[in-house]
Scaffold this motif. Sequence first.
Motif, short mmCIF file in Angstrom:
data_model
loop_
_atom_site.label_atom_id
_atom_site.label_comp_id
_atom_site.label_asym_id
_atom_site.label_seq_id
_atom_site.Cartn_x
_atom_site.Cartn_y
_atom_site.Cartn_z
N SER A 266 39.09 42.36 35.53
CA SER A 266 40.17 42.50 36.51
C SER A 266 39.67 42.26 37.94
CB SER A 266 40.79 43.89 36.41
OG SER A 266 41.77 44.07 37.41
N VAL A 267 38.50 42.81 38.25
CA VAL A 267 37.93 42.62 39.59
C VAL A 267 37.63 41.17 39.84
CG1 VAL A 267 35.94 43.13 41.04
CG2 VAL A 267 37.03 44.96 39.76
N GLU B 227 40.87 39.28 40.54
CA GLU B 227 41.39 39.58 41.89
C GLU B 227 40.59 38.84 42.95
OE1 GLU B 227 43.93 41.20 42.84
OE2 GLU B 227 44.60 42.42 41.15
N ALA C 132 41.51 35.15 42.96
CA ALA C 132 42.83 34.90 43.57
C ALA C 132 42.76 35.02 45.09
CB ALA C 132 43.85 35.89 43.00
N SER C 133 42.00 36.01 45.58
CA SER C 133 41.90 36.20 47.04
C SER C 133 41.20 35.02 47.69
CB SER C 133 41.15 37.50 47.34
OG SER C 133 41.87 38.60 46.89
N ARG D 236 47.06 37.86 51.38
CA ARG D 236 46.73 38.27 50.01
C ARG D 236 45.80 39.47 50.04
NH1 ARG D 236 47.96 36.71 44.51
NH2 ARG D 236 46.35 37.72 43.25
N ARG D 237 46.08 40.53 49.19
CA ARG D 237 45.23 41.72 49.10
C ARG D 237 45.04 42.10 47.65
NH1 ARG D 237 45.18 40.31 53.54
NH2 ARG D 237 45.43 41.51 55.50
N ILE D 238 43.94 42.79 47.34
CA ILE D 238 43.69 43.34 46.00
C ILE D 238 44.40 44.68 45.93
CG2 ILE D 238 41.93 44.16 44.39
CD1 ILE D 238 39.96 42.21 45.66
N GLU D 239 45.40 44.80 45.05
CA GLU D 239 46.24 45.99 45.00
C GLU D 239 45.85 46.96 43.90
OE1 GLU D 239 48.27 46.52 47.29
OE2 GLU D 239 48.32 44.53 48.21
N ALA D 240 45.07 46.54 42.87
CA ALA D 240 44.73 47.42 41.74
C ALA D 240 43.81 48.54 42.20
CB ALA D 240 44.07 46.60 40.65
N LYS E 272 36.58 46.00 46.41
CA LYS E 272 37.99 45.86 46.79
C LYS E 272 38.18 46.13 48.29
CE LYS E 272 42.29 48.39 46.46
NZ LYS E 272 42.98 49.53 45.86
N ASN F 107 39.41 43.31 51.00
CA ASN F 107 40.64 43.57 51.77
C ASN F 107 40.35 43.70 53.26
OD1 ASN F 107 42.15 43.49 49.45
ND2 ASN F 107 42.26 45.71 49.21
#
Length: 844
Positions: free
Chosen positions: A486-487, A490, A493-494, A505-509, A519, A523
């Motif tokens: 998952s990391v 993310e 994508a960022s 765009r931010r990492i929301e998880a 994260k 961010n």
Amino acid sequence: MNKKFSKLSARIPLMIVGVAVISVMGISALMYSQFHDLVKTEVEERLMVAADLKAHELKSWLEGIEADIEGLAANPSTVSAIANFEAGWKALPGQGNATAELQRLYIYDNPHPTGQKENLDRASDDSFYSSMHAKYHPGFRTFLRSKGYYDIFLFNANGDLIYSVYKELDYATNLRIGQWADSGLGEAFRMAANNPSGDYIFFNDFAPYAPSHGAPASFISKPVLGADGTLQGVLAFQMPIDRLNMLMKDRTGMGETGETYLVGQDQLMRSDSPHSEESTLLKQKVETEHVARALNGETGYDIAANYNGVQSVVAYEPVEYRGVVWAMVAEQSVNEAFAREGEIIRQIVLIVLLGMGVIAGIGVFVGRSLSKPITAIVGVMTRVAKDEFDVQIPSTNRSDEIGDIARSLEVFRDAGLERIEMEKRNEENVRRVQEEAEQRMTDEIGRVVEQVAEGDLAARVDVDGREGVIIEIGNQLNSVLEVIESVNGELKASMQAIAHGDLTRRIEADYRGEFNDIKVSVNTACAELEKMVTQTTQSVTAVTNSVKEISSGTDDLSTRTERQASNLEETAAAIEELSTTVRQNADNAVSANSLTGDAKTAAENGSSIVGNTVAAMSQIEEMSSRIVNIVGVIDELSHQTNLLALNAAVEAARAGEAGKGFEVVASEVRSLAQRSSQSSKEIRELILSSDEQVKKGVSLVGEAGSSLEEIVSQVDKVATIVSEIASACQEQATGLDEVNSAVTSLDEITQQNAALVEETTASVGALSNEADRQSQIISFFRTSDGGGDSFSGLSVEAVSQHANVRLDGPVQQAPAAASSPRAVPEAQGNLAVAFDDDPDWDEF
């Protein structure tokens, strides 16, 4: 809590002692409160009784004085004494100055020393007044001494003090219109004389009395009426201060610090304090709240500071007599008044301490008897808790709660022994099963790690058919892999969003540990980059606006600079004309300075001449005095000659016929002496008149000399001022030359500034073009506030080409902007508007 006091061996005695102490202290506090109220009530009643008793004693004393003055005023001897003293007053020799005669006889020529003048019964003259004085004085003196009054006075109806026992400076004066009419005794006479009634008595308060050398004095007076009810005179007593002090100084039942005293409306004492070595009557100020309340008619009790600042218990009440209101105060220091209370407190504290000691001993004994077996059981329980089961349990044979605890502990010990045996049997089986499971899990984890190392983050541990800890370990490892996958997604994508200019765009998880740090870092980097781009966009916009304002301002500045150069040329011409005028004023001031010096010399010469004139007039005055002395000698000679002629005439008359001729000669000589005396007198008067005129002349010449000296001084000051003016004019001329030179230089600099403004205008144009190009580059990025929308149609490659950078390689340095002729400072606000709003700027 302290470990020592957490044990029952300490807590049980403390609880017993605490309960007992609280009970004893509560009872003691109740006893103290009741005793305190009792003592307070007793002190209040005692002081209130003392104040009330003194007030009644004072009133009784004043009523006794009333009875004395009423009895003496109604006595026929007093009426006859006033009549006889008045008759003797009128029959005194040298009528019209009876005051001086009586004061001489009974004060100044009195053979008795000061303080004993009342012992003279009859003066040395044979007047009717002295015979009446010898008749009545012994009786009045005996009455005064027996009653303790300071003095007794008799007035006639006109206000003449025709008699007093002690005969001070007011004796034989008129108290209606005389020197002492405004004194307390004068008021006492007028009030009694103006109210000729048989029951009227006047009393005034204590005040300094000048005839008694300023000593405090109070008077009581009563009209003396004849048989027909008409006013014959006035009888007055001067109040006995010693008797009043004896009454107030009685401190029976007041202790060492207690006292009673009187205070008047002026807040000064009307009695002497027993605690003061000096008299406090009309000297000690008592500005306390309780005195003010008493003077307002209130009665009460208070605890407050007295006139010495000592905290005291105070009882107060008003005392009113014949219109005069006093404050009667009875007070005693708090320490002495409540001394019994302190002794009781000490006794209560001693009882409490003794009771606490006894109860503490009982508590320790009872606590030890309970805590000792419990302590032993606690020690055994501690060993059992450590799996030491080979111990002997104490107190199992007791029938109380402690025995129940011991028997329960014995059950726990036996159960522990059985548990140890069971654990030994199961330990080998558990060890063998764990070894097999660990080997299978090791093989599975090795497989997953190899796949992850090859970049396959979708690999997972197979937990099917597993049991116990193996399933838990597999699930946890799978969870870790899912988090890593998952990391990684993310982050990918960022980075792709940033590559396409999207900074929102931010990492929301939600992650934990190092993953959460990654994260936060990503961010934070995106937020800071977005902030930087936003600030850069705002700065470029501000620069563009400022450049436009600077361009407008420099155009206005160019125009004003040309106007400034023209005004400076006109200013230089005006200063040149002013410089010429100042030079002429400086020359005129030098000439005026020279003329002022000549005037000063002339004034000094005039002053010298006046001085010589004054000296000559003084000599004339001296000669006139000598002539007057000579004329006086001539007048004396004429007088002596006249006496000799008179004696000669007498002798000639005695000689008879033989002396006729000599008598004629003596008569002529006498006549000549008289004419000489008359002439010398006229000469003397003329010379005296001349001497007066000479003195006036000397005075006038002296005044003229003083005026000339003042003129010389003023001329000297004027010369100094004119000299300073000349010097200032010369300095002004020099300064104007310097100003003229400076204005010329300023004109040249202004021309140079105009050329510089033109260069600045060209630089501002180049800066405006560069700001537009930077705005196009920054618009590639999209931020949360909507930035970059105006250029959203540009492709990544187009922006990259425009900005001269590469997105798939290292960033290339953009070419530097063309250098401007001069650096442009950062704009602060709207310069053009600032110029237009400033009225002073239009001058340049």
